[in-house]
Write a protein that holds these residues in place. Structure first.
Motif, PDB file in Angstrom:
ATOM      1  N   ARG B  14       0.835  -1.202   0.000  1.00 23.78           N
ATOM      2  CA  ARG B  14       0.000   0.000   0.000  1.00 23.78           C
ATOM      3  C   ARG B  14       0.871   1.255   0.000  1.00 23.78           C
ATOM      4  O   ARG B  14       0.630   2.203  -0.725  1.00 23.78           O
ATOM      5  N   PHE B  15       1.909   1.204   0.851  1.00 22.22           N
ATOM      6  CA  PHE B  15       2.844   2.340   0.894  1.00 22.22           C
ATOM      7  C   PHE B  15       3.448   2.567  -0.484  1.00 22.22           C
ATOM      8  O   PHE B  15       3.492   3.678  -0.996  1.00 22.22           O
ATOM      9  N   TRP B  16       3.899   1.494  -1.109  1.00 20.42           N
ATOM     10  CA  TRP B  16       4.512   1.578  -2.436  1.00 20.42           C
ATOM     11  C   TRP B  16       3.518   2.181  -3.434  1.00 20.42           C
ATOM     12  O   TRP B  16       3.860   3.092  -4.187  1.00 20.42           O
ATOM     13  N   HIS B  17       2.281   1.679  -3.404  1.00 23.47           N
ATOM     14  CA  HIS B  17       1.292   2.135  -4.372  1.00 23.47           C
ATOM     15  C   HIS B  17       1.012   3.639  -4.244  1.00 23.47           C
ATOM     16  O   HIS B  17       1.057   4.389  -5.203  1.00 23.47           O
ATOM     17  N   TRP B  18       0.741   4.043  -3.006  1.00 22.99           N
ATOM     18  CA  TRP B  18       0.358   5.456  -2.834  1.00 22.99           C
ATOM     19  C   TRP B  18       1.543   6.402  -2.986  1.00 22.99           C
ATOM     20  O   TRP B  18       1.403   7.503  -3.496  1.00 22.99           O
ATOM     21  N   MET B  19       2.688   5.969  -2.527  1.00 23.09           N
ATOM     22  CA  MET B  19       3.888   6.792  -2.696  1.00 23.09           C
ATOM     23  C   MET B  19       4.194   6.952  -4.176  1.00 23.09           C
ATOM     24  O   MET B  19       4.451   8.040  -4.668  1.00 23.09           O
ATOM     25  N   GLN B  20       4.084   5.825  -4.891  1.00 22.71           N
ATOM     26  CA  GLN B  20       4.329   5.867  -6.327  1.00 22.71           C
ATOM     27  C   GLN B  20       3.318   6.783  -7.015  1.00 22.71           C
ATOM     28  O   GLN B  20       3.684   7.585  -7.879  1.00 22.71           O
ATOM     29  N   ALA B  54      12.091  12.003  -9.052  1.00 21.89           N
ATOM     30  CA  ALA B  54      12.442  10.849  -9.888  1.00 21.89           C
ATOM     31  C   ALA B  54      13.413   9.926  -9.156  1.00 21.89           C
ATOM     32  O   ALA B  54      13.266   8.707  -9.185  1.00 21.89           O
ATOM     33  N   LEU B  55      14.382  10.533  -8.487  1.00 22.48           N
ATOM     34  CA  LEU B  55      15.353   9.707  -7.755  1.00 22.48           C
ATOM     35  C   LEU B  55      14.660   8.960  -6.619  1.00 22.48           C
ATOM     36  O   LEU B  55      14.945   7.785  -6.372  1.00 22.48           O
ATOM     37  N   ALA B  56      13.716   9.643  -5.947  1.00 18.57           N
ATOM     38  CA  ALA B  56      12.959   8.985  -4.880  1.00 18.57           C
ATOM     39  C   ALA B  56      12.169   7.807  -5.451  1.00 18.57           C
ATOM     40  O   ALA B  56      12.101   6.729  -4.848  1.00 18.57           O
ATOM     41  N   LEU B  57      11.596   8.008  -6.634  1.00 19.86           N
ATOM     42  CA  LEU B  57      10.817   6.935  -7.262  1.00 19.86           C
ATOM     43  C   LEU B  57      11.716   5.754  -7.639  1.00 19.86           C
ATOM     44  O   LEU B  57      11.327   4.596  -7.486  1.00 19.86           O
ATOM     45  N   VAL B  58      12.903   6.065  -8.104  1.00 22.08           N
ATOM     46  CA  VAL B  58      13.844   4.992  -8.449  1.00 22.08           C
ATOM     47  C   VAL B  58      14.165   4.162  -7.201  1.00 22.08           C
ATOM     48  O   VAL B  58      14.155   2.929  -7.234  1.00 22.08           O
ATOM     49  N   VAL B  59      14.428   4.852  -6.099  1.00 18.84           N
ATOM     50  CA  VAL B  59      14.723   4.150  -4.845  1.00 18.84           C
ATOM     51  C   VAL B  59      13.522   3.284  -4.447  1.00 18.84           C
ATOM     52  O   VAL B  59      13.663   2.109  -4.086  1.00 18.84           O
ATOM     53  N   LEU B  60      12.325   3.871  -4.559  1.00 19.68           N
ATOM     54  CA  LEU B  60      11.109   3.133  -4.209  1.00 19.68           C
ATOM     55  C   LEU B  60      10.963   1.887  -5.087  1.00 19.68           C
ATOM     56  O   LEU B  60      10.589   0.807  -4.605  1.00 19.68           O
ATOM     57  N   TRP B  61      11.277   2.042  -6.364  1.00 20.93           N
ATOM     58  CA  TRP B  61      11.175   0.904  -7.284  1.00 20.93           C
ATOM     59  C   TRP B  61      12.160  -0.193  -6.924  1.00 20.93           C
ATOM     60  O   TRP B  61      11.854  -1.378  -7.019  1.00 20.93           O
ATOM     61  N   VAL B  62      13.365   0.226  -6.531  1.00 24.74           N
ATOM     62  CA  VAL B  62      14.363  -0.773  -6.135  1.00 24.74           C
ATOM     63  C   VAL B  62      13.814  -1.601  -4.972  1.00 24.74           C
ATOM     64  O   VAL B  62      13.866  -2.837  -4.982  1.00 24.74           O
ATOM     65  N   PHE B  63      13.237  -0.924  -3.986  1.00 22.67           N
ATOM     66  CA  PHE B  63      12.640  -1.641  -2.856  1.00 22.67           C
ATOM     67  C   PHE B  63      11.470  -2.512  -3.317  1.00 22.67           C
ATOM     68  O   PHE B  63      11.319  -3.657  -2.874  1.00 22.67           O
ATOM     69  N   ALA B  64      10.636  -1.984  -4.212  1.00 23.91           N
ATOM     70  CA  ALA B  64       9.447  -2.710  -4.670  1.00 23.91           C
ATOM     71  C   ALA B  64       9.832  -3.969  -5.437  1.00 23.91           C
ATOM     72  O   ALA B  64       9.238  -5.031  -5.262  1.00 23.91           O
ATOM     73  N   ILE B  65      10.877  -3.825  -6.275  1.00 26.82           N
ATOM     74  CA  ILE B  65      11.326  -4.992  -7.042  1.00 26.82           C
ATOM     75  C   ILE B  65      11.833  -6.064  -6.076  1.00 26.82           C
ATOM     76  O   ILE B  65      11.489  -7.248  -6.184  1.00 26.82           O
ATOM     77  N   PHE B  66      12.621  -5.644  -5.106  1.00 30.44           N
ATOM     78  CA  PHE B  66      13.141  -6.561  -4.103  1.00 30.44           C
ATOM     79  C   PHE B  66      11.982  -7.245  -3.358  1.00 30.44           C
ATOM     80  O   PHE B  66      11.967  -8.462  -3.170  1.00 30.44           O
ATOM     81  N   TRP B  67      10.980  -6.457  -3.018  1.00 25.43           N
ATOM     82  CA  TRP B  67       9.822  -6.979  -2.287  1.00 25.43           C
ATOM     83  C   TRP B  67       9.064  -8.009  -3.130  1.00 25.43           C
ATOM     84  O   TRP B  67       8.706  -9.091  -2.665  1.00 25.43           O
TER      85      TRP B  67
END
Lengths: 542, 217
Positions: B14-20, B54-67
C-alpha cells in the motif's frame, strides 16, 4: 607597487576555486616581492625631455622588452587570422564607431603603445625607443597621453585646452616620477585606453568602462575590492609582452581548464581558473548546471547585463546625419541622462546621432570563437544590414556555445557604386579634407581612400550596419547569475535562437502533440464509456 | 470456496502504491511545466523537484522490485489468457447491459487477467523506458563528449516525454476503471485498509488461519 591588492577575499576565492593563478611579485603578506626598487636607479634620476628618452633608459636594463612589444598586437595593430587568413587588426578593420585608422593617425594613435605613429602607411615607427613603456608600467597614476599627439604624453608647456585620451584636462607629466615608480600593469594602465575606446567612456565595448576602476561587487565580482580585487593582467596573462585574449580568434570553449598543478596556461578563459566543471558537482543542482557548459558559455548566465555601474555604452551611431550645422557652426545635443546624472551626446555635427543604454541585456548567438570582418576589400549588399564583423558558429558544429554580445547598430558610409565600405578621414584640424573640420563627406572619403591607395568611385551612400562585441567582463556574483527560466521559457532570452533542443522554450512540439493526442483520446474514451454506461443502464431501468 | 475478508495488500504494497502515485503526479505536474505547457512553477525549482522526485521513485522501485521477488508476489503479474476474453468483453459490451464483473478475486490472483497484463506491460516496458531515458538524461554530463551527443539527448528527451504521456494515459484509465464493477469507494478501500473480499480454497483458509491469522478478518 601592488601592495594591498590581494586581500583575504581573494585568498578565499582562490581556495574555493581550487586554482591559483600566478600572482607574480606579490607575497602572501601583500608586500611586493620585487627584487628591484626603480627609484634607486641612477639612470632614472636624470632629466627626461620626452617619452622616448625614458624608454631608452628602460632598455638599458630590459634589453629585449622593446623587441617583444614591437612583435605584439599592442604595437603592430595588425593581425592575420590563423583560420580565415583575413588580414585584420586595428590598422585595417572598419568598425561601427570612429570607422578606421588610416588618415586619422595622430588622433587614433594617441592610444598606441608607442610614440609618433603619425600617419605613415608603413605602420608604427621602427625605433625601439618609440615603445611607450610607461603607459603600461607607470604605477604613480600620473602618466597620461594626449588625445591627438600620436601617443606622446603632455609635457610642459601643455597646449591650451589639451585633453588626455580619457577626455580629462591634460596636466604635464613628471617623467622621472613615472619612470621611478614602475611595476606590473594595474587597472588604470589598461583602462585609460581600453575603457575609453571609440571616443569616450565605455563607448565601444559595453563591458569595459571606468566603472571597473572601483566597481561594486555586483558590477564585477572579480575586480571589486569587495570581491576578488583582481586586475586585468590576472586573467590576461602575458608571456614576453604578448597577452592572452583576442577578439578576432576567441578561445570560446576551453576544454582544458586549470591544467595540471603548477602548469602555466597562457589563456584568459574562465575555465583556466574555474575548471571545466565549475559548479559544485556534489550537488544535484551543480550537476545539472555543469550539463550546460558544453553548449552555454559561462558569460551567458554570469553576465546577465553589461554597461553596469552607472556608465552607459553607445548602442547606435548614425553617421548619415552628421554634418548638420546651426548658423554655419557645429553643435551638439545631450538628451541622454546617465544614471549618475551625467548628460551624454545624442547628436553631434561631427558624428551624427547616437543612442546609449545602461544595464544592457546582451544579444545571444552561437559562437565558435571565429570572427570575420567586412574588410574594405569585401563586397556588401547595401539592401541588407551589413555585418561589420560576423560571428561564426552553429548549434550543430559540436564546438560552438551560446555567447552574449553587444550588438552595435550603425549607419555608415559606403561606396554606392563599387559596393564596399569606405575609409573616412575624420580627424585633421589643419586639413581641408577632414570631416570633423569641414563637414564634407566627399572629401573625407576621397582623402582616406587615396591615402590607403584604394579605389573609390566618387559616389557614396549610407548603409545600416551591425557590429558584434563578445561580452566577457562585468561578471556578476553567482547569486545574480541568470535564473533557469530567463532562457527556459517561451519568451525567454534565447527565444530567437532556433534549431536545437531546449526544454521549456518550445511548447507544443511534435512529441507533445502526439502525447497529448494519446492522452486526450484516452480521456475522451473514458468519458464516452462512462456516458454509454449511464445512458444504457438508465434506459434499461425505465 | 469461501468468501473471506483477507489482507491482500500488505502495508508495504500500500505504501509503495500510494507513494508511487504521489511521486508520479509530482513528476507529471513538473514535467508538463518543464515542457512549457504551464508555468505554475519556475523552471529551476521545477527541474530540481522533478529530479529529486524521480530519484525517490527509483529508490522506491528498487525496494518494490526486491519486495516482489522475495515475497513471491511477482506471480500476481504472470500473464494468463484464462478469463481474459470475458473481462475484455465485459468492459466493451456487457458492462452497458448492467452485467456483473466476470472476475472473482483469488488469493494468488488478486488482479483480473486484463489488469494483470496491463500492470505487467507497465512494469516491463513503460516504467523501464521512463527510468532508462530519465537516467540517461540526468547523466548527460558523463557522455556529453560522445559524437552526436546533442542529437542523442534530443531523442532521449523526446522518448522520455512520450513515455510520460503514456503513463499519464495509464493513470487516467486506471482511475476510471475504479468506477467499474463495484463503486469507486469499494475499489479504493482495499488499497487503504489492505483487506478485500477474496475466494479462498479450504486449504488457503486453513493455512491463513493457522499461520497468518492477521491476514484474516
Amino acid at each position: 607597487m601592488r601592495s594591498g591588492r590581494v586581500g583575504p577575499s581573494l585568498v578565499v576565492a582562490l581556495f574555493l576555486t581550487d586554482a591559483a593563478p600566478v600572482m607574480a611579485q606579490v607575497q602572501s603578506d601583500g608586500k611586493s616581492g620585487s627584487t628591484a626598487d626603480h627609484s634607486e636607479f641612477g639612470i632614472l634620476k636624470k632629466p627626461f625631455a620626452s617619452g622616448p628618452e625614458v624608454t631608452e633608459a628602460c632598455l638599458a636594463c630590459h634589453t629585449e622588452a622593446a623587441e617583444q612589444v614591437q612583435e605584439s598586437i599592442h604595437w603592430t595593430w595588425d593581425y592575420t587570422h590563423p583560420t580565415t587568413g583575413q588580414k585584420l587588426g586595428k590598422s585595417r578593420v572598419i568598425n561601427a564607431f570612429c570607422g578606421n585608422l588610416v588618415s586619422n593617425e595622430p588622433r587614433c594613435t594617441s592610444c598606441h603603445a608607442g610614440y609618433g605613429w603619425d600617419g605613415s602607411m608603413d605602420g608604427p615607427p621602427k625605433a625601439e625607443t618609440a615603445v611607450d613603456c610607461l603607459v603600461c608600467h607607470d604605477k604613480s597614476g600620473t602618466y597620461t597621453k594626449l588625445d591627438n599627439a600620436a601617443g606622446h604624453p603632455p609635457l610642459t608647456p601643455v597646449p591650451a585646452n589639451a585633453k588626455t585620451i580619457t577626455g580629462a584636462p591634460a596636466k604635464p607629466v613628471d617623467l622621472n616620477l613615472a619612470a621611478q615608480s614602475v611595476g606590473l600593469p594595474d587597472r588604470d594602465n589598461c583602462g585609460q585606453c581600453h575603457f575609453y575606446g571609440g571616443g569616450g567612456d565605455n563607448v565601444k565595448h559595453g563591458d569595459l568602462s571606468s566603472a571597473l576602476y572601483d566597481p561594486d561587487r555586483s558590477v564585477d565580482v572579480h575586480m571589486s575590492k569587495d570581491g576578488a580585487n583582481m586586475v586585468c593582467t590576472d586573467c590576461h596573462v602575458t608571456n614576453s609582452h604578448v597577452w592572452a585574449g583576442s577578439r578576432y580568434n576567441v578561445a570560446a570553449h576551453d576544454m582544458v581548464g586549470t591544467g595540471k598543478p603548477g602548469e602555466r596556461r597562457d589563456v584568459a578563459t574562465c575555465e583556466s581558473c574555474h575548471g571545466t566543471a565549475p559548479h559544485k558537482a556534489a550537488s544535484l543542482k551543480g550537476l545539472k548546471l555543469n550539463d550546460h557548459i558544453d553548449r552555454v558559455a559561462c558569460q551567458t548566465c554570469h553576465i546577465p547585463e553589461f554597461a553596469k555601474g552607472g556608465v552607459a555604452t553607445k548602442t547606435f551611431w548614425d553617421w548619415s546625419t552628421a554634418g548638420d550645422l546651426k548658423d554655419g557652426k557645429p553643435y551638439g545635443e545631450e538628451e541622454f541622462v546617465q544614471s549618475d546624472g551625467k548628460r551624454l551626446h545624442t547628436y553631434l555635427s561631427t558624428k551624427g546621432d547616437f543612442e546609449w543604454e545602461e544595464n544592457v541585456v546582451p544579444h545571444y548567438a552561437w559562437f565558435d570563437g571565429q570572427v570575420e570582418y567586412t574588410t574594405i576589400d569585401r563586397k556588401i549588399d547595401p539592401t541588407k544590414v551589413v555585418e561589420v564583423n560576423s560571428i561564426s558558429g552553429s548549434p550543430d558544429d559540436g564546438k560552438s556555445r551560446i555567447w552574449p554580445f553587444k550588438r552595435m547598430e550603425g549607419r555608415q558610409a559606403y561606396d554606392s557604386k563599387l559596393n564596399n565600405l569606405v575609409y573616412t578621414n575624420v580627424y585633421g584640424p589643419e586639413t581641408d579634407t577632414a570631416f570633423w573640420t569641414n563637414f564634407d563627406w566627399s572629401k573625407a572619403i576621397e582623402a582616406a581612400m587615396e591615402k590607403a591607395d584604394l579605389p573609390y568611385s566618387g559616389e557614396f551612400g549610407f548603409v545600416d550596419t551591425y557590429m558584434y562585441w563578445p561580452i566577457t567582463h562585468m561578471v556578476a556574483p553567482s547569486e545574480n547569475a541568470l535564473d533557469c527560466e530567463a532562457c527556459h521559457a517561451e519568451d525567454g532570452r534565447l527565444a530567437r535562437l532556433a534549431g536545437f533542443y531546449m526544454p521549456g522554450r518550445d511548447p507544443g512540439g511534435t512529441v507533445d502533440r502526439i502525447g497529448l493526442a494519446i492522452l486526450l483520446a484516452a480521456i475522451a474514451g473514458v468519458f464516452g464509456h462512462a456516458i454509454l454506461r449511464l445512458v444504457l443502464r438508465m434506459g434499461g431501468r425505465s | 470456496m469461501t468468501e473471506r475478508l483477507v489482507k491482500v495488500y500488505p502495508a508495504f504494497e500500500r505504501f509503495w502504491h500510494w507513494m508511487q502515485a504521489a511521486l508520479i503526479f509530482i513528476l507529471l505536474f513538473t514535467g508538463l511545466g518543464l515542457r512549457g505547457l504551464h508555468d505554475l512553477l519556475p523552471f529551476g525549482p521545477a527541474v530540481m523537484l522533478h529530479t529529486i522526485t524521480a530519484l525517490a521513485l527509483v529508490v522506491l522501485w528498487v525496494f518494490a522490485i526486491f519486495w516482489h521477488l522475495t515475497t513471491g508476489t511477482w506471480r500476481h503479474y504472470v500473464p494468463t489468457t484464462q478469463g481474459l476474453w470475458k473481462v475484455a468483453r465485459f468492459y466493451a459490451f456487457d458492462i452497458f447491459r448492467g452485467a456483473h464483473h466476470p472476475y472473482r478475486k483469488a488469493y494468488w490472483r488478486k488482479h483480473n487477467p486484463l489488469q494483470a497484463l496491463t500492470y505487467l506491460a507497465l512494469k516491463l516496458f513503460l516504467f523501464p523506458a521512463i527510468w532508462v531515458t530519465g537516467i540517461a538524461y540526468l547523466t548527460y554530463n558523463f557522455w556529453e563528449h560522445q559524437p552526436n551527443a546533442s542529437l542523442a539527448l534530443q531523442i532521449i528527451a523526446n522518448l522520455h516525454v512520450l513515455v510520460a504521456y503514456l503513463i499519464a494515459t495509464f493513470v487516467v484509465v486506471h482511475v476510471y476503471l475504479l468506477t467499474v464493477g463495484h463503486s469507486f469507494v469499494e475499489h479504493v478501500k482495499p488499497m487503504i485498509t489492505g483487506f478485500d473480499t477474496v475466494d479462498l480454497t479450504p486449504e488457503e483458509e486453513a493455512y491463513l488461519a493457522a499461520d497468518e491469522p492477521g491476514r484474516l478478518k
